[in-house]
Design a protein around this motif. Structure first.
Motif, PDB file in Angstrom:
ATOM      1  N   LYS A 110       0.813  -1.225   0.000  1.00  0.00           N
ATOM      2  CA  LYS A 110       0.000   0.000   0.000  1.00  0.00           C
ATOM      3  C   LYS A 110       0.846   1.276   0.000  1.00  0.00           C
ATOM      4  O   LYS A 110       0.443   2.284  -0.549  1.00  0.00           O
ATOM      5  N   ASP A 111       2.005   1.223   0.661  1.00  0.00           N
ATOM      6  CA  ASP A 111       2.869   2.399   0.673  1.00  0.00           C
ATOM      7  C   ASP A 111       4.326   1.961   0.638  1.00  0.00           C
ATOM      8  O   ASP A 111       4.641   0.765   0.619  1.00  0.00           O
ATOM      9  N   TRP A 112       5.229   2.925   0.645  1.00  0.00           N
ATOM     10  CA  TRP A 112       6.646   2.633   0.456  1.00  0.00           C
ATOM     11  C   TRP A 112       7.209   1.719   1.543  1.00  0.00           C
ATOM     12  O   TRP A 112       8.070   0.864   1.268  1.00  0.00           O
ATOM     13  N   ALA A 113       6.726   1.857   2.758  1.00  0.00           N
ATOM     14  CA  ALA A 113       7.249   1.051   3.867  1.00  0.00           C
ATOM     15  C   ALA A 113       6.950  -0.433   3.692  1.00  0.00           C
ATOM     16  O   ALA A 113       7.605  -1.284   4.313  1.00  0.00           O
ATOM     17  N   ASP A 114       5.977  -0.770   2.852  1.00  0.00           N
ATOM     18  CA  ASP A 114       5.619  -2.177   2.638  1.00  0.00           C
ATOM     19  C   ASP A 114       6.557  -2.884   1.669  1.00  0.00           C
ATOM     20  O   ASP A 114       6.490  -4.120   1.537  1.00  0.00           O
ATOM     21  N   ILE A 115       7.414  -2.141   0.985  1.00  0.00           N
ATOM     22  CA  ILE A 115       8.232  -2.744  -0.078  1.00  0.00           C
ATOM     23  C   ILE A 115       9.402  -3.546   0.470  1.00  0.00           C
ATOM     24  O   ILE A 115       9.597  -4.711   0.106  1.00  0.00           O
ATOM     25  N   ASP A 116      10.202  -2.959   1.330  1.00  0.00           N
ATOM     26  CA  ASP A 116      11.400  -3.644   1.823  1.00  0.00           C
ATOM     27  C   ASP A 116      11.051  -4.543   3.004  1.00  0.00           C
ATOM     28  O   ASP A 116      11.409  -4.275   4.152  1.00  0.00           O
ATOM     29  N   GLN A 117      10.356  -5.628   2.679  1.00  0.00           N
ATOM     30  CA  GLN A 117       9.898  -6.581   3.687  1.00  0.00           C
ATOM     31  C   GLN A 117      10.224  -8.010   3.243  1.00  0.00           C
ATOM     32  O   GLN A 117      10.310  -8.281   2.046  1.00  0.00           O
ATOM     33  N   PRO A 118      10.409  -8.919   4.186  1.00  0.00           N
ATOM     34  CA  PRO A 118      10.665 -10.318   3.826  1.00  0.00           C
ATOM     35  C   PRO A 118       9.532 -10.859   2.963  1.00  0.00           C
ATOM     36  O   PRO A 118       8.358 -10.578   3.200  1.00  0.00           O
ATOM     37  N   GLY A 119       9.884 -11.639   1.940  1.00  0.00           N
ATOM     38  CA  GLY A 119       8.887 -12.246   1.069  1.00  0.00           C
ATOM     39  C   GLY A 119       8.495 -11.398  -0.127  1.00  0.00           C
ATOM     40  O   GLY A 119       7.787 -11.852  -1.022  1.00  0.00           O
ATOM     41  N   VAL A 120       8.957 -10.139  -0.165  1.00  0.00           N
ATOM     42  CA  VAL A 120       8.647  -9.241  -1.280  1.00  0.00           C
ATOM     43  C   VAL A 120       9.759  -9.336  -2.321  1.00  0.00           C
ATOM     44  O   VAL A 120      10.939  -9.250  -1.994  1.00  0.00           O
ATOM     45  N   THR A 121       9.380  -9.532  -3.589  1.00  0.00           N
ATOM     46  CA  THR A 121      10.345  -9.582  -4.685  1.00  0.00           C
ATOM     47  C   THR A 121      10.246  -8.301  -5.502  1.00  0.00           C
ATOM     48  O   THR A 121       9.177  -7.953  -6.006  1.00  0.00           O
ATOM     49  N   VAL A 122      11.361  -7.613  -5.593  1.00  0.00           N
ATOM     50  CA  VAL A 122      11.452  -6.358  -6.340  1.00  0.00           C
ATOM     51  C   VAL A 122      12.178  -6.635  -7.644  1.00  0.00           C
ATOM     52  O   VAL A 122      13.215  -7.300  -7.659  1.00  0.00           O
ATOM     53  N   VAL A 123      11.657  -6.122  -8.751  1.00  0.00           N
ATOM     54  CA  VAL A 123      12.300  -6.346 -10.046  1.00  0.00           C
ATOM     55  C   VAL A 123      12.676  -5.009 -10.675  1.00  0.00           C
ATOM     56  O   VAL A 123      11.956  -4.021 -10.542  1.00  0.00           O
ATOM     57  N   THR A 124      13.830  -4.980 -11.311  1.00  0.00           N
ATOM     58  CA  THR A 124      14.265  -3.794 -12.054  1.00  0.00           C
ATOM     59  C   THR A 124      15.081  -4.248 -13.249  1.00  0.00           C
ATOM     60  O   THR A 124      15.310  -5.449 -13.444  1.00  0.00           O
ATOM     61  N   THR A 125      15.520  -3.297 -14.068  1.00  0.00           N
ATOM     62  CA  THR A 125      16.253  -3.629 -15.287  1.00  0.00           C
ATOM     63  C   THR A 125      17.734  -3.805 -15.004  1.00  0.00           C
ATOM     64  O   THR A 125      18.358  -2.960 -14.357  1.00  0.00           O
ATOM     65  N   LEU A 126      18.294  -4.890 -15.498  1.00  0.00           N
ATOM     66  CA  LEU A 126      19.723  -5.149 -15.349  1.00  0.00           C
ATOM     67  C   LEU A 126      20.525  -4.052 -16.035  1.00  0.00           C
ATOM     68  O   LEU A 126      20.270  -3.688 -17.174  1.00  0.00           O
ATOM     69  N   GLY A 127      21.495  -3.488 -15.316  1.00  0.00           N
ATOM     70  CA  GLY A 127      22.353  -2.466 -15.890  1.00  0.00           C
ATOM     71  C   GLY A 127      21.848  -1.054 -15.732  1.00  0.00           C
ATOM     72  O   GLY A 127      22.570  -0.104 -16.057  1.00  0.00           O
ATOM     73  N   SER A 128      20.615  -0.878 -15.253  1.00  0.00           N
ATOM     74  CA  SER A 128      20.089   0.471 -15.036  1.00  0.00           C
ATOM     75  C   SER A 128      20.727   1.072 -13.791  1.00  0.00           C
ATOM     76  O   SER A 128      21.262   0.358 -12.935  1.00  0.00           O
ATOM     77  N   TYR A 129      20.661   2.403 -13.658  1.00  0.00           N
ATOM     78  CA  TYR A 129      21.223   3.036 -12.462  1.00  0.00           C
ATOM     79  C   TYR A 129      20.414   2.684 -11.219  1.00  0.00           C
ATOM     80  O   TYR A 129      20.893   2.800 -10.091  1.00  0.00           O
ATOM     81  N   VAL A 130      19.162   2.223 -11.427  1.00  0.00           N
ATOM     82  CA  VAL A 130      18.302   1.832 -10.310  1.00  0.00           C
ATOM     83  C   VAL A 130      18.848   0.575  -9.633  1.00  0.00           C
ATOM     84  O   VAL A 130      18.768   0.431  -8.403  1.00  0.00           O
ATOM     85  N   GLU A 131      19.419  -0.331 -10.417  1.00  0.00           N
ATOM     86  CA  GLU A 131      19.876  -1.621  -9.879  1.00  0.00           C
ATOM     87  C   GLU A 131      20.922  -1.474  -8.776  1.00  0.00           C
ATOM     88  O   GLU A 131      20.721  -2.010  -7.664  1.00  0.00           O
ATOM     89  N   PRO A 132      22.061  -0.792  -8.992  1.00  0.00           N
ATOM     90  CA  PRO A 132      23.047  -0.699  -7.905  1.00  0.00           C
ATOM     91  C   PRO A 132      22.519   0.041  -6.685  1.00  0.00           C
ATOM     92  O   PRO A 132      22.906  -0.271  -5.551  1.00  0.00           O
TER      93      PRO A 132
END
Length: 272
Positions: free
Chosen positions: A144-166
């Motif tokens: 529901k909000d940003w605090a819910d993202i970095d939690q156990p069991g949550v899988t975050v996906v981003t593009t390989l090689g993007s500046y977001v990844e590191p």
């Protein structure tokens, strides 16, 4: 052995002569002859690396096959100013540096984040956009909000090689990060249930939100990893870099850049 002594003698004699001005040092004219700018105008072709899966920046329309977005428009304008033909070379965030270094293209134009790590391998132009990081989830997501993202069991996906990844590799402590590369897409991973949230930038977040009914954008309370977007050229070609920078200044002053940003919903992140 005799050849080594000869080379050493030549070097020893040449350096003082250079210092005294007897032998001329390389001039701006010499640099211009070697510049990619001259090669482009002579060949009549501008080769532009673009990632054709970047919403609002350089995205291939599946119905027409045409690449659309702010940098699709900007690359056409650059070719027009040079009075040459435009050739698009498909690239990606994980390969564009190698493509530039291998001379597959003359410039990279697809909203490339200007980072210090990348600047060790390529030259960046002046920035024209800047963005923070946003999350995209499905409407029915339990996030529901940003605090819910970095939690156990949550899988975050981003593009390989993007500046977001590191950034995410250092930022996420509990969630699992998955970095994918074409032909896989972040959105596909989310829709297939293999990811819970896509981490991306403003252009992608706003474009998905405007075109589909399934995304919901989740923003941090404070901007995260605000990054300038610029064009990339090979290192060591100041003449070509100067021309690209002048092009950016020119289209900014005459209103073309602002018009393209408005056309693709990017006015909010335009560098002014």
């Amino acid at each position: 052995m005799m050849m080594n002594r000869l080379l050493s003698t030549v070097a020893a004699c040449t350096l003082p002569l250079l210092a005294l001005g007897t032998i001329a040092a390389p001039t701006a004219a010499d640099a211009q002859v070697q510049s990619r700018l001259v090669e482009i105008t002579k060949s009549g072709k501008l080769r532009v690396c673009q990632y054709p899966m970047y919403y609002a920046i350089s995205f291939r329309d599946p119905t027409t096959g045409e690449i659309t977005g702010i940098d699709a428009d900007m690359s056409k304008e650059l070719a027009k100013e040079l009075d040459v033909e435009l050739e698009i070379v498909e690239s990606a965030f994980g390969t564009f540096i190698a493509d530039i270094q291998a001379n597959k293209c003359d410039i990279g134009m697809f909203g490339i984040g200007a980072t210090l790590a990348r600047a060790q391998a390529v030259e960046f132009s002046k920035p024209y956009l800047k963005s923070s990081i946003f999350g995209i989830v499905r409407q029915d997501s339990e996030i529901k909000d940003w605090a819910d993202i970095d939690q156990p069991g949550v899988t975050v996906v981003t593009t390989l090689g993007s500046y977001v990844e590191p950034f995410l590799r250092g930022y996420l402590k509990e969630a699992t990060l998955s970095a994918i590369s074409p032909p896989a897409t972040r959105e596909g991973e989310l829709m297939a249930g293999r990811a819970d949230v896509v981490m991306t930038d403003y252009p992608t977040a706003m474009k998905l939100k405007s075109e589909f009914d399934w995304p919901r954008v989740v923003a941090s309370d404070v901007p995260l990893s605000v990054t300038p977007y610029a064009y990339v050229v090979p290192q060591g070609d100041q003449v070509w870099l100067n021309y690209v920078n002048l092009f950016i200044d020119t289209v900014a002053m005459d209103g073309r850049l602002e018009a393209f940003a408005e056309k693709h919903g990017l006015t909010e992140i335009l560098v002014k």
